[in-house]
Write an enzyme that holds these catalytic residues in place. Structure first.
Site, PDB file in Angstrom:
ATOM      1  N   HIS B 275     -43.351 -50.439  31.998  1.00  0.00           N
ATOM      2  CA  HIS B 275     -42.534 -50.370  30.793  1.00  0.00           C
ATOM      3  C   HIS B 275     -41.583 -51.552  30.769  1.00  0.00           C
ATOM      4  O   HIS B 275     -41.117 -52.007  31.814  1.00  0.00           O
ATOM      5  CB  HIS B 275     -41.740 -49.059  30.739  1.00  0.00           C
ATOM      6  CG  HIS B 275     -41.039 -48.859  29.424  1.00  0.00           C
ATOM      7  ND1 HIS B 275     -39.779 -49.330  29.179  1.00  0.00           N
ATOM      8  CD2 HIS B 275     -41.465 -48.265  28.283  1.00  0.00           C
ATOM      9  CE1 HIS B 275     -39.440 -49.009  27.937  1.00  0.00           C
ATOM     10  NE2 HIS B 275     -40.441 -48.357  27.364  1.00  0.00           N
ATOM     11  N   GLU B 328     -46.060 -42.590  28.466  1.00  0.00           N
ATOM     12  CA  GLU B 328     -47.335 -42.255  27.840  1.00  0.00           C
ATOM     13  C   GLU B 328     -48.273 -41.505  28.784  1.00  0.00           C
ATOM     14  O   GLU B 328     -49.106 -40.723  28.343  1.00  0.00           O
ATOM     15  CB  GLU B 328     -48.035 -43.530  27.356  1.00  0.00           C
ATOM     16  CG  GLU B 328     -47.328 -44.144  26.164  1.00  0.00           C
ATOM     17  CD  GLU B 328     -48.040 -45.361  25.634  1.00  0.00           C
ATOM     18  OE1 GLU B 328     -48.783 -45.988  26.405  1.00  0.00           O
ATOM     19  OE2 GLU B 328     -47.853 -45.666  24.456  1.00  0.00           O
TER      20      GLU B 328
END
Lengths: 386, 386
Positions: B275, B328
């Site tokens: 990320h 996710e």
């Protein structure tokens, strides 16, 4: 948790509000030289193009990066016509407008139309396509726009759609659908000059919105729809018809001074004067003023008188600011003179600007970096321990 | 022409590409503390809210700036239900999907639905409305979203719409429409935690797009539609279902290492890892991991094994980067476990994020400054003299 310094907390960078002067990208599309009073589309003077080129040729310049050769001109005109016939756009205006029996205003309808056209055509995100496919998508969507705009307007006003004039270009056909008359060469030239002059003008908010959306890899239609959403805001695309609302109130030249005095006394802005970029005269309003004069008529005379008095009176009230007629002032006069209905001023601006948005979308699509700025939190501190 | 120095040509300001770390606004909505591994919604820990609060209460926090009192909780639930019943959204999915006989994918349809709902409801630009009206518009549009999403999905898959469960909240009703079953408390809690955890996360590209569009004064729907356009890009909202596509290929734990090795050898990213903001473990994935474990099952076991091996193997390949499971990864596992269909992962994320967008739109609407950055022209010099 394993906390360590990273680039995102390390050093926030403060910039002017509204990102004024902040360079968010390089571009080879256009350059606005505010202090010098000119702007260019690639290596060409935008004003020269507006005076001499066809709309389709400048469209080609934005889409392909160069003015077309003679052979390319004919091929590009065919590809626009073909895109219009095959885009699935015909009939879409009625579909969106009539669903619940109430027509939808034209700009709102476009925001809905572009994603639907893209979905039905199976268009893919920009990062899943190659440049040629993205260019084809952009052409399909922008070529569909004048068809959608005129059909939406016809639906809104119970006017019949007219058949296409096969030997005339995009601008003449657009005027034909709106006025019901085949335009003469002077009318076509006047509207063409306006449209070319406003295709692009640096990173205004709508163009920037299109680039932010594109930076995520979204499809061309999503970026175009976001851009037209920004254009619908009163601070960006909303004033041209309001210029005429003012001129409507002025019956004789004796009405001008009292009307302006009244507006200034009430603290209201005079619509059509002043621009964020040009401190000198806006070159677009110079161009459109000369076109308005060539079209002639009583309305143009009144606009000229109004401009003279407004500049004079604004200079008295605010001598430190140079408030000149901006592009919207004579744009509204020219559009009215050639027969564009007042409720189509902003959509007509969008028709031109969509060509600029496309070029920025295609350029941004080549940059794999997502646009993701920061904010500074100024709310209350956290209650609990994390 | 009268050329003189003005602020726009005077000093262009260079900033990092993609505006990383560039502060484009102050905000009192949320704060992401990447190095510390936590984030907050106003003064509350987002993770604590996700664990303990109802979706509607956090929605109230974003829309009104504070968690509701007991009386406000009931009134807010009624206002959501009322907005859903009066928004004109019911039936719109069929209208958009069926027009030419082909259904439209859900996210594209939303981009069209919001402007149409706004146009039909006569919503005005943000600068022509007061804060209460803007809040009402935002509530109407976001409350319409779960209805539109489930109706679009049902239309796409020939499923019948089900009646509303009057005693259950937004999340339970959403799951009910998608699964055909009334969810139990554990399923509702799991999806609620996911939704709350992803309502907002700083100025990602979609939130920034919404703020740029709002800065022009455009209506709330235009900003929301632009935001969902950005969310549809592969770099932003596009990966959650791809995590499951990977897990599908792994039949036993012995398949994991060869599959990951093959992906790394081919130079592909492992979906669900890494990320931009969190260098430590993403607190959202920690939360969702614990929820996945509580839901249990074979699929969860496999995901846990996959995460362990992927982190290990990624650390061997790229020891300088800390590539952990991101939001996710376990989001996809949790959504699958509670029955959200895979093609509704991104729409479900959008349902949550629309609450965050609304808050940013309402905050931006109070700032009268248009967001209008600059670009540096790098194309060829102009041919003609200006």
């Amino acid at each position: 948790m394993n906390a360590r310094i990273d680039r995102l907390d390390a050093a926030l960078i403060d910039v002017p509000r509204g990102l004024a002067n902040v360079v968010v990208t390089d571009t080879a599309i256009s350059d606005v030289r505010g202090t010098e009073g000119f702007y260019q589309y690639r290596e060409h003077s935008a004003i020269s193009l507006a005076q001499r080129a066809s709309f389709e040729d400048v469209w080609h310049l934005f889409l392909h990066g160069a003015l077309p050769t003679a052979a390319q001109t004919a091929a590009f005109a065919r590809s626009i016509r073909s895109a219009q016939e095959n885009s699935g756009v015909s009939g879409l205006a009625s579909e969106l407008a009539s669903a619940d029996g109430r027509p939808v205003d034209v700009i709102h309808a476009v925001k809905a139309a572009w994603p639907l056209l893209a979905a039905r055509a199976g268009m893919l995100p920009v990062y899943d396509t190659d440049p040629a496919q993205r260019r084809a998508d952009a052409l399909a969507l922008t070529a569909a726009l004048p068809v959608f705009l005129t059909e939406s307007w016809q639906r809104l006003h119970d006017r019949p759609p007219l058949s296409v004039l096969p030997d005339r270009g995009v601008v003449a056909n657009y005027l034909h659908q709106l006025t019901g008359r085949e335009p003469d060469a002077q009318q076509e030239h006047a509207l063409t000059a306006y449209l070319i002059a406003v295709i692009d003008h640096g990173l205004n908010a709508s163009t920037f919105a299109a680039r932010v959306i594109t930076s995520t890899g979204a499809d061309v239609a999503s970026a175009l729809a976001g851009a037209i959403g920004a254009l619908s805001g009163p601070l960006h695309g909303g004033a041209p018809s309001r210029v005429l609302d003012a001129l409507d109130l002025i019956r004789t030249s004796a009405d001008i001074d009292p009307w302006i005095q009244n507006e200034l006394a009430a603290g209201r802005r005079i619509m059509g004067f002043g621009h964020a970029v040009y401190r000198t005269t806006d070159p677009r309003s110079e161009l459109l003023k000369s076109i308005a004069i060539s079209l002639g008529g009583e309305r143009v005379e009144r606009a000229l008188a109004f401009e003279e008095r407004a500049e004079h009176m604004l200079a008295e009230v605010a001598p430190q600011r140079e408030l000149h007629a901006n592009v919207e002032f004579y744009a509204s006069v020219v559009m009215e003179a050639v027969g564009v209905p007042r409720d189509m001023f902003t959509p007509t601006f969008a028709l031109a600007r969509s060509i600029g948005w496309s070029a920025h979308i295609l350029e941004q699509a080549q940059d794999p970096k997502i646009i993701r700025p920061s904010a500074r939190y100024t709310g209350p501190a956290m209650h609990e321990a994390p």
